[in-house]
Design a protein around this motif. Structure first.
Motif, short mmCIF file in Angstrom:
data_model
loop_
_atom_site.label_atom_id
_atom_site.label_comp_id
_atom_site.label_asym_id
_atom_site.label_seq_id
_atom_site.Cartn_x
_atom_site.Cartn_y
_atom_site.Cartn_z
N ASP A 1 0.83 -1.21 0.00
CA ASP A 1 0.00 0.00 0.00
C ASP A 1 0.86 1.26 0.00
O ASP A 1 0.55 2.23 -0.70
CB ASP A 1 -0.94 0.00 1.21
N LEU B 1 2.33 1.68 -3.53
CA LEU B 1 1.31 2.17 -4.46
C LEU B 1 0.98 3.63 -4.19
O LEU B 1 0.82 4.43 -5.13
CB LEU B 1 0.05 1.31 -4.37
N GLU B 2 0.90 4.02 -2.93
CA GLU B 2 0.64 5.41 -2.59
C GLU B 2 1.76 6.30 -3.10
O GLU B 2 1.51 7.38 -3.67
CB GLU B 2 0.50 5.54 -1.07
N ASP B 3 3.00 5.85 -2.95
CA ASP B 3 4.14 6.62 -3.42
C ASP B 3 4.10 6.78 -4.93
O ASP B 3 4.35 7.87 -5.47
CB ASP B 3 5.43 5.93 -2.98
N ILE B 4 3.77 5.72 -5.64
CA ILE B 4 3.69 5.78 -7.10
C ILE B 4 2.58 6.72 -7.53
O ILE B 4 2.75 7.53 -8.45
CB ILE B 4 3.48 4.37 -7.69
N ASN B 5 1.44 6.62 -6.87
CA ASN B 5 0.31 7.48 -7.24
C ASN B 5 0.58 8.95 -6.94
O ASN B 5 0.04 9.83 -7.61
CB ASN B 5 -0.96 7.01 -6.53
N ARG B 6 1.39 9.25 -5.95
CA ARG B 6 1.71 10.63 -5.60
C ARG B 6 2.81 11.22 -6.49
O ARG B 6 3.01 12.43 -6.51
CB ARG B 6 2.18 10.72 -4.15
N SER C 1 5.09 2.38 -18.36
CA SER C 1 4.10 1.73 -17.51
C SER C 1 2.76 1.53 -18.22
O SER C 1 1.83 1.00 -17.63
CB SER C 1 3.89 2.55 -16.23
#
Length: 107
Positions: free
Chosen positions: A23, A26-31, A49
């Protein structure tokens, strides 16, 4: 006095942090901003990607098939080698028995 033999105090290193959870990754990637260097590196190396092309999927499929075929061949070779090892062990025991019998006859 040898320079390498001097006692040096070494500080204790702090323990490593726990690895991030899925999680958190994924949060880091989304930010991450679209111009993040990681994304530009992936584009340059062809590892964008976005959805993989059909040729990429075909290539991966062929690699998986080759892997499975090689794995099956290795399993067959392993079985064959185990059988041959047992045959050699039995032949060695028979040879040892024959040698002992011949030694007994010559006495």
């Amino acid at each position: 006095m040898n320079i390498g033999s001097k006692n040096k105090k070494r500080g204790v290193l702090p323990s490593r942090p726990d690895p991030p959870t899925v999680d958190q990754i994924l949060e880091d990637i989304n930010r991450a901003a679209p111009n993040d260097p990681v994304f530009s590196i992936l584009e340059k190396t062809g590892q964008d990607s976005s959805r993989p092309s059909d040729s990429d999927v075909d290539l991966r499929f062929q690699q998986c098939r080759q892997y499975l075929e090689l794995n099956e061949q290795l399993q067959e070779a392993r079985s064959r080698l185990l059988r041959q090892r047992e045959e050699l062990r039995a032949a060695g025991e028979q040879l040892q028995s024959d040698v002992e019998e011949v030694k007994g006859q010559t006495l």
